[in-house]
Design an enzyme around this catalytic site. Sequence first.
Site, PDB file in Angstrom:
ATOM      1  N   GLU A 663       0.825  -1.215   0.000  1.00  0.00           N
ATOM      2  CA  GLU A 663       0.000   0.000   0.000  1.00  0.00           C
ATOM      3  C   GLU A 663       0.856   1.260   0.000  1.00  0.00           C
ATOM      4  OE1 GLU A 663      -2.529   0.174   3.454  1.00  0.00           O
ATOM      5  OE2 GLU A 663      -1.082  -0.811   4.727  1.00  0.00           O
ATOM      6  N   ASP A 687      -4.632   3.323   0.461  1.00  0.00           N
ATOM      7  CA  ASP A 687      -3.409   4.086   0.731  1.00  0.00           C
ATOM      8  C   ASP A 687      -2.532   4.197  -0.499  1.00  0.00           C
ATOM      9  OD1 ASP A 687      -3.347   5.078   3.396  1.00  0.00           O
ATOM     10  OD2 ASP A 687      -3.374   3.009   4.091  1.00  0.00           O
ATOM     11  N   CYS A 734      -7.637  -5.622  -0.978  1.00  0.00           N
ATOM     12  CA  CYS A 734      -8.631  -5.329   0.060  1.00  0.00           C
ATOM     13  C   CYS A 734      -8.947  -3.836   0.117  1.00  0.00           C
ATOM     14  CB  CYS A 734      -8.168  -5.835   1.418  1.00  0.00           C
ATOM     15  SG  CYS A 734      -6.604  -5.148   1.945  1.00  0.00           S
TER      16      CYS A 734
HETATM   17  C1  PEP Z   1      -5.888   0.199   2.147  1.00  0.00           C
HETATM   18  O1  PEP Z   1      -5.088   1.093   2.438  1.00  0.00           O
HETATM   19  O2  PEP Z   1      -6.285  -0.033   0.990  1.00  0.00           O
HETATM   20  C2  PEP Z   1      -6.459  -0.649   3.204  1.00  0.00           C
HETATM   21  C3  PEP Z   1      -7.251  -1.658   2.928  1.00  0.00           C
HETATM   22  O3  PEP Z   1      -6.192  -0.299   4.479  1.00  0.00           O
HETATM   23  P1  PEP Z   1      -6.965   0.845   5.293  1.00  0.00           P
HETATM   24  O4  PEP Z   1      -8.108   1.322   4.459  1.00  0.00           O
HETATM   25  O5  PEP Z   1      -7.378   0.223   6.570  1.00  0.00           O
HETATM   26  O6  PEP Z   1      -5.878   1.885   5.449  1.00  0.00           O
HETATM   27 MG    MG Z   2      -4.156   1.138   4.373  1.00  0.00          MG
END
Ligand code: PEP
Ligand code: MG
Length: 814
Positions: A663, A687, A734
Amino acid sequence: MPRSRQKPLVKRTQRNHTPSARARRVSHGLSVLEDIGTILSTSHDLQESLESIVRVVAERTSTEVCSLYIYDPRAQSLTLWATEGLNKASIGKVRMGLDEGLTGLVLERLEPVMVVDALAHPRYKYFPETGEERYHSFLGVPVVERKKPLGVLVVQTLRRRRFGGEELRLMKAIAAQVAGIIVQLRLAESLQSKEKERNEYRQRMISAIQQLRAYEQQQDSDAKSEENAGPRAARLVGVPAAPGFGIGAAHVLRPLVSFDQVGELRADNPAAEWERFQNALRRSLAEIEDVKSRMSDRVPEVDSTLFDTHRMMLEDKSFLDKIRGFLDDGFAAETALQFTVDEYVGAFARMSDRYLRERATDVRDIGHRVLRNLLGVEEQTRELPEGGILVAEELTLSDLAAIEAERLTGIALATGGATSHATILAKSFEIPTVVGIDSLLESVQEDDALIIDGNSGAVYVRPSRDVLNEYERLDREYRAFNRELESLHDLPAETGDGHRVTLEANIGLMGDLAFAHRHGAEGVGLYRTEFPFLTYRDFPDEEEQLRLYRRVLDALGTKRVTLRTLDLGADKYPSYVKFTKEDNPFLGWRSIRISLEHPDLFKTQLRAILRASVHGRVRLLLPMICNLEEVERSQELLAEARRELTHEGIPFDEDMPVGIMIEVPSAMMQAEELARKVDFLSLGTNDLIQYLLAVDRNNRKVAPLYEPLHPAVLRAIAATVRAAKKAGRPLSICGEMAADPVCALVLIGLGIDQLSMGSFYIPSIKRLVRSIDYSDAREMARKVLEMSSAQEIKGYLFGMMKKLGVIELMEIYH
Ligand code: PEP
Ligand code: MG
């Protein structure tokens, strides 16, 4: 000067109205017209005037795009003449016939056209050079002069939204102004003498003032007739907290008792008052224990922590000392309680930490509980009418315990924030919810008809028949669509040509699990462990964490769960971790950096996850990895945790897969080397996009620049897919992007076959997968990788979505 004559008009309007929302909007409308008047009085150039007008209209109507198309009667076509928001290079180039596009439709009908989602409208025509495919909602009004079409004035917004009656009226008034300008300035252009030209300007300004007067009179008479017709319809705006549409009667939740009804009471026997207070305290503590056990099934994370906070406060020595002090000063127990609660609420409200600030709600909640017991008022379970909409200043834990949330069709709250319990609960129960609504309680009365639009954040109070009909239709379609999607529950996510895709859920709280099951998640692709940690009062110890993780695993049975270690910092701050303010928190002390700096806390979590691993199929995921050293150091700590557990004779899964999030651009560039160190990779595009494009993911101002379909993002993803393949490691995604059908189409085509997303979106992505052939998705992904702008990519993909007959899936993604 015409301008000096406009001023008193505006002032008079403001004086004649109370400062209601309507009056604010009216004066706002006038100020747009006034600004247009200013532009006209200072500019002599048609193009310059029109450019300034579209800029002012876009700015003042808070729309991202305002464009003016001018009609050429000889060619019978419309040409983009001035725009704010669309690509300026397309001015003069974009042309359409009256039978083309929504803009053509406006002139064809000579009537305003309003469309909430223009992209899904059969008349929508895409002009790649404008870059308009990002804009969903469309309002176009004809510009006419004595029934002769002159052009079309259009506003467009990024978000799907409806335009209200007043906005429509304002647009019509502006279009009338613009018509005058076009006619006037066209004339002026053909005039030879400067003197004559100035006369024409003066003439035009007089007519502008007349129009302004007429507009104002119209507004006055509208307001009067509405006042006579009883309480007016109102549209309030808040923060959308849980999606869907709620239509029903308002049930206004007011506290059973309030300090306002007590006043300042004095008593001359402090010992007797202390005795009364102690009795109320005992009853309150017993109630809290009772509430705690009732709530433990419904929002499990909340039980052992936040209610304990209530209990602890009531047993807190300094709290009790303060009460005693006020009793000794001769105040009655109720007043002593009120003074003490006020002091605490004030202190919390001044705190800079958002989480602690929101705890002022808890103190008020506790205060009301004790006050009720002092006054001898019984706690009541609130009988909510089935299908009602809950309206309240705030929703406290005590309220939550007393409400059958399942009976609600919507929630509207005046307060509320990201960590507020109401938001957490609403999300868990999937009740359409809007929070943070200004003047909610002043505008809504018991049994008022309400519409909660949990997608856009709008709340309609006593809506007109038209608005109600429209929302009823939307709601029916939305439900039918969801029902149809639910029928896919037991079917596999498999393309027409037999390519299997795994769809898992992103979860944060236990309440999410029920929805993961309901929507057919095949496992949990991301469990954000920091979410439950935010609800604790102190860092949960190993046993507490183990209990938490086991609950998730027990609920998932044989399905896989990917447990991500703490991703704190940036925008997620629990009260018990000390953070110093940073200028750039997203580039600062967050996530794995915090974990590695606190090896004891990190190891506690690793031990708890390892111990949980024997109770299900667990994968461990490390967030925000930027370099090899962070992976190696984490693995050392993991090895230490394993050694300790072996030494202590505690079982764990020796083969538990360990993966990392990709990320951060540095991790993406080094993905192959990193992949060889671990068992799997998970793409965190939320991110990755913000770091790759230098666009803060939470900053509304730059939201249009946050573009998942930016060629750089797609190429970064493609590079990560290649790296994972070379290293022979599975790759999943994700980030939010996986839930967007247009993006999912590309992701699958790029070769990602494990997608994790909010449960709510799983059915629509499954439907997408089942509607396409993998070979087509591959081909589409290959094509978009060669394209050099997001506009081009989106134009192409929207076209393909239409062709594949899945464009309506866009409706569900917000
Ligand atoms: C992301 O950064 O894509 C991620 C799934 O983590 P979060 O949204 O919890 O930062
Ligand atoms: Mg993230």
